[in-house]
Write a protein that holds these residues in place. Structure first.
Motif, PDB file in Angstrom:
ATOM      1  N   CYS A   1     -27.159 -65.088 -10.265  1.00  0.00           N
ATOM      2  CA  CYS A   1     -25.912 -64.898 -10.997  1.00  0.00           C
ATOM      3  C   CYS A   1     -25.785 -63.455 -11.495  1.00  0.00           C
ATOM      4  CB  CYS A   1     -25.762 -65.932 -12.102  1.00  0.00           C
ATOM      5  SG  CYS A   1     -24.029 -66.177 -12.550  1.00  0.00           S
ATOM      6  N   TYR A   2     -25.956 -63.190 -12.798  1.00  0.00           N
ATOM      7  CA  TYR A   2     -25.910 -61.795 -13.249  1.00  0.00           C
ATOM      8  C   TYR A   2     -26.919 -60.963 -12.451  1.00  0.00           C
ATOM      9  CZ  TYR A   2     -25.720 -57.765 -16.417  1.00  0.00           C
ATOM     10  OH  TYR A   2     -25.558 -56.518 -16.949  1.00  0.00           O
TER      11      TYR A   2
ATOM     12  N   SER B   1     -21.666 -70.906 -12.787  1.00  0.00           N
ATOM     13  CA  SER B   1     -21.242 -70.567 -14.142  1.00  0.00           C
ATOM     14  C   SER B   1     -21.015 -69.053 -14.213  1.00  0.00           C
ATOM     15  CB  SER B   1     -22.337 -70.991 -15.131  1.00  0.00           C
ATOM     16  OG  SER B   1     -22.043 -70.515 -16.412  1.00  0.00           O
ATOM     17  N   HIS B   2     -19.893 -68.630 -13.647  1.00  0.00           N
ATOM     18  CA  HIS B   2     -19.630 -67.187 -13.630  1.00  0.00           C
ATOM     19  C   HIS B   2     -18.134 -66.891 -13.605  1.00  0.00           C
ATOM     20  CE1 HIS B   2     -18.545 -66.758  -9.226  1.00  0.00           C
ATOM     21  NE2 HIS B   2     -18.906 -68.018  -9.335  1.00  0.00           N
ATOM     22  N   GLY B   3     -17.797 -65.649 -13.965  1.00  0.00           N
ATOM     23  CA  GLY B   3     -16.415 -65.202 -13.917  1.00  0.00           C
ATOM     24  C   GLY B   3     -16.280 -64.008 -12.986  1.00  0.00           C
ATOM     25  N   ASP B   4     -17.384 -63.259 -12.827  1.00  0.00           N
ATOM     26  CA  ASP B   4     -17.360 -62.061 -11.977  1.00  0.00           C
ATOM     27  C   ASP B   4     -17.748 -62.426 -10.552  1.00  0.00           C
ATOM     28  OD1 ASP B   4     -16.824 -60.717 -14.288  1.00  0.00           O
ATOM     29  OD2 ASP B   4     -18.935 -60.277 -14.693  1.00  0.00           O
TER      30      ASP B   4
ATOM     31  N   GLY C   1     -29.804 -64.762 -14.985  1.00  0.00           N
ATOM     32  CA  GLY C   1     -28.400 -64.702 -15.363  1.00  0.00           C
ATOM     33  C   GLY C   1     -28.251 -64.130 -16.761  1.00  0.00           C
ATOM     34  N   GLY C   2     -27.019 -63.902 -17.172  1.00  0.00           N
ATOM     35  CA  GLY C   2     -26.775 -63.371 -18.506  1.00  0.00           C
ATOM     36  C   GLY C   2     -25.289 -63.316 -18.794  1.00  0.00           C
ATOM     37  N   PRO C   3     -24.933 -63.206 -20.064  1.00  0.00           N
ATOM     38  CA  PRO C   3     -23.526 -63.302 -20.447  1.00  0.00           C
ATOM     39  C   PRO C   3     -22.682 -62.039 -20.182  1.00  0.00           C
ATOM     40  CG  PRO C   3     -24.905 -63.005 -22.381  1.00  0.00           C
ATOM     41  CD  PRO C   3     -25.828 -63.145 -21.218  1.00  0.00           C
ATOM     42  N   TYR C   4     -23.305 -60.906 -19.978  1.00  0.00           N
ATOM     43  CA  TYR C   4     -22.525 -59.664 -19.807  1.00  0.00           C
ATOM     44  C   TYR C   4     -21.902 -59.577 -18.416  1.00  0.00           C
ATOM     45  CZ  TYR C   4     -24.222 -57.663 -24.121  1.00  0.00           C
ATOM     46  OH  TYR C   4     -24.472 -57.418 -25.438  1.00  0.00           O
ATOM     47  N   SER C   5     -21.066 -58.578 -18.232  1.00  0.00           N
ATOM     48  CA  SER C   5     -20.560 -58.237 -16.909  1.00  0.00           C
ATOM     49  C   SER C   5     -21.160 -56.891 -16.550  1.00  0.00           C
ATOM     50  CB  SER C   5     -19.026 -58.122 -16.940  1.00  0.00           C
ATOM     51  OG  SER C   5     -18.461 -59.411 -17.119  1.00  0.00           O
TER      52      SER C   5
ATOM     53  N   HIS D   1     -26.820 -71.350  -9.832  1.00  0.00           N
ATOM     54  CA  HIS D   1     -28.020 -71.457 -10.677  1.00  0.00           C
ATOM     55  C   HIS D   1     -29.006 -72.480 -10.122  1.00  0.00           C
ATOM     56  CE1 HIS D   1     -26.803 -68.845 -13.994  1.00  0.00           C
ATOM     57  NE2 HIS D   1     -25.592 -69.144 -13.577  1.00  0.00           N
TER      58      HIS D   1
ATOM     59  N   GLN E   1     -25.451 -59.987  -9.285  1.00  0.00           N
ATOM     60  CA  GLN E   1     -24.450 -58.945  -9.529  1.00  0.00           C
ATOM     61  C   GLN E   1     -25.129 -57.608  -9.820  1.00  0.00           C
ATOM     62  OE1 GLN E   1     -22.262 -60.942 -12.635  1.00  0.00           O
ATOM     63  NE2 GLN E   1     -21.501 -62.514 -11.240  1.00  0.00           N
TER      64      GLN E   1
HETATM   65  N1  GLN Z   1     -21.395 -62.765 -16.931  1.00  0.00           N
HETATM   66  C1  GLN Z   1     -21.498 -62.856 -15.498  1.00  0.00           C
HETATM   67  C2  GLN Z   1     -20.302 -63.600 -14.898  1.00  0.00           C
HETATM   68  O1  GLN Z   1     -19.503 -64.130 -15.602  1.00  0.00           O
HETATM   69  C3  GLN Z   1     -22.813 -63.548 -15.128  1.00  0.00           C
HETATM   70  C4  GLN Z   1     -22.873 -64.970 -15.559  1.00  0.00           C
HETATM   71  C5  GLN Z   1     -24.232 -65.598 -15.375  1.00  0.00           C
HETATM   72  O2  GLN Z   1     -25.219 -64.942 -15.147  1.00  0.00           O
HETATM   73  N2  GLN Z   1     -24.281 -66.916 -15.580  1.00  0.00           N
HETATM   74  O3  GLN Z   1     -20.157 -63.646 -13.689  1.00  0.00           O
END
Ligand code: GLN
Length: 498
Positions: free
Chosen positions: A50-51, A105-108, A22-26, A144, A54
């Motif tokens: 997660c990320y 824990s995601h928004g995308d 996972g990671g904070p970017y989109s 996760h 995506q």
């Molecule tokens: N930033 C991406 C999202 O918000 C991935 C978040 C994540 O990997 N936890 O969906």
């Protein structure tokens, strides 16, 4: 663990499989990190989390966009099963029940299923909470599996690593110890000598014991008594390390120097700096002494190495794709500060997490109570004495802390609690003792439970316990009239008070 910028052609080994974290970017942002597309030519199983999911979807058709709703917290996952002919896409959830609790824990979200992918799990908010390729061993999950809030997460990771990637779970602590000792011997050679600071904490003790097993007295441990260690700590650390563990240890009592420099200082950052800098100065002088003496030993070797108790979380932080993080704690970097000695770093714990360091400690015969020690900050109780640190304040804080910890141990709570201590507040309060009005100091107790020390909650002691501790502290520690219990979680509080 490698940064996502790793060039696949430069990989020093062929992996059995790859997990994209996972990671904070989109993924659709202009500056978002992406993996080398050659990853998809490697022909090994891939699990995106997660990320990572995506990223997998982005690579297969850019089907990711910002969701209308963010999703943080618990969710219920429903697993979909497929027909026997497509059984391979069910392997990620093999042997698992149809429903499970997961942490999101995601928004995308995935806007549509990439071509040749099948949904394998969903939640009420995420129709593509799990996907699998119909033709390749590629899997993606939106939740996760690696956090404690996904209770069956380990099974998912094990299904991927062992069932799908066919990795062999043959890492054992015994093998690690043997290999590591051998590696240290080869690296240091026949003459080289190693120096390292020990604190009495788990990491430095385990690292020191490993060095002692590998090269005996050519490892030189140094304990700097900074005058703000716990009650009797310097003495007990010396006893354990030399008598029980056979480590070649020098103890330097620099309490007067430290306390002298702390005189009149009450700013927390200044205290930390003074203690840090004084430590380096004392350690450096001692290192030079030891180097001189070592040159006259039968092995007549130079001190070439500095031992550091770096753990894997520090390593992870330094492989962030944006480069080493500035937040790595300065005490991990004393190496560079030993001027003029040009020491190389030796970090035997760098592939281990804390629980593994503890298991290693037990394996090396380190006493249980040391292996399960709560963390203790480098600046010691100087940052648990709010305000100026004087010898008298040190006495009060130490005695109160000893009572609190002894009671926690007697109540069988020491391992349940992650960190506990008594802090001395810089205020006075009124009380009545023996019919006399007194105006004396206040102790604040702090005890927290946490898994990773990033977030923490205060420990809910029962009233009888607190009553007992408070009565003992007020009765037995001269100068204390009141005891408070800190009921602040982290965030917004920190674990330490300064
Ligand atoms: N930033 C991406 C999202 O918000 C991935 C978040 C994540 O990997 N936890 O969906």
């Amino acid at each position: 663990m490698l940064p996502c910028t790793q060039k696949i052609a430069e990989l020093p080994f062929k992996p059995k499989g790859v997990i994209l974290s996972g990671g904070p970017y989109s993924v659709y942002e202009a500056n978002a990190p992406h993996v080398d597309p050659a990853l998809f030519e490697l022909g090994v199983p891939i699990l995106g989390i997660c990320y990572g999911l995506q990223e997998l979807a982005w690579h297969h058709g850019k089907n990711v966009l910002a969701g209308e709703k963010h999703e943080y917290g618990h969710a219920y996952l429903t697993i979909e099963r497929h027909s026997e002919s497509e059984e391979h896409i069910d392997r990620l959830f093999k042997g698992m029940e149809k429903e499970m609790e997961v942490w999101m824990s995601h928004g995308d979200k995935l806007s549509k299923l990439p071509d040749n992918f099948h949904p394998i799990a969903s939640t009420s908010n995420a129709p593509f909470a799990g996907i699998a390729s119909t033709s390749k061993p590629y899997f993606g999950i939106q939740f996760h599996p690696e956090v404690t809030h996904t209770p069956k997460g380990k099974q998912v990771i094990s299904n991927f690593a062992i069932e799908i990637c066919k990795a062999r779970p043959d890492w054992t602590m015994e093998k690690f110890v043997d290999k590591e000792i051998e590696r240290i011997r080869v690296m240091v050679g026949k003459k080289g000598q190693v120096i390292g600071a020990v604190s009495g904490g788990v990491d430095s003790t385990v690292a020191a014991k490993l060095m002692q097993e590998a090269i005996g007295d050519r490892f030189h441990a140094v304990l700097v008594d900074n005058g703000v260690m716990r009650l009797d700590e310097a003495r007990t650390v010396k006893e354990t390390l030399t008598q029980h563990l056979g480590i070649n240890l020098t103890v330097i009592d620099a309490s007067d120097l430290f306390l002298g420099r702390l005189k009149g200082i009450s700013d927390p950052e200044k205290k930390r700096k003074i203690i840090g800098n004084t430590f380096i100065e004392v350690f450096q002088n001692q290192a030079k002494e030891i180097a001189k003496a070592a040159a006259n030993t039968p092995q007549a070797g130079d001190i070439e190495w500095l031992l550091q108790g770096t753990l894997y979380p520090d390593v992870i932080e330094s492989v962030s794709f944006k480069g080493p993080s500035a937040t790595i704690k300065t005490h991990h970097n004393v190496g560079g500060l030993l001027e003029g000695m040009h020491l190389k770093l030796i970090e035997p714990l760098r592939e281990l997490f804390k629980d593994e360091v503890r298991a290693l400690g037990t394996n090396l015969g380190i006493p249980e109570d040391l292996v399960w020690r709560h963390p203790f900050p480098g600046p010691g109780i100087a940052i648990r004495i709010l305000g100026e640190v004087t010898p008298e304040q040190v006495r009060i804080a130490r005695e109160a802390d000893k009572i609190f910890i002894d009671e926690i141990q007697a109540a069988g709570l020491y391992r349940k609690i992650s960190q506990a201590f008594a802090a001395l507040l810089p205020v006075k309060a009124v009380g009545v003792m023996g019919d006399k009005r007194v105006h004396d100091q206040v102790i604040a107790l702090r005890a927290v439970e946490t898994i990773d020390f990033m977030t923490a909650d205060w420990y809910p002691f029962d009233g009888q316990f607190l009553k007992r501790v408070s009565r003992r502290i007020v009765n037995e520690v001269n100068g204390v009239v009141r005891v408070l219990y800190d009921v602040t979680s982290k965030p917004p509080g920190t674990i330490e008070m300064e």
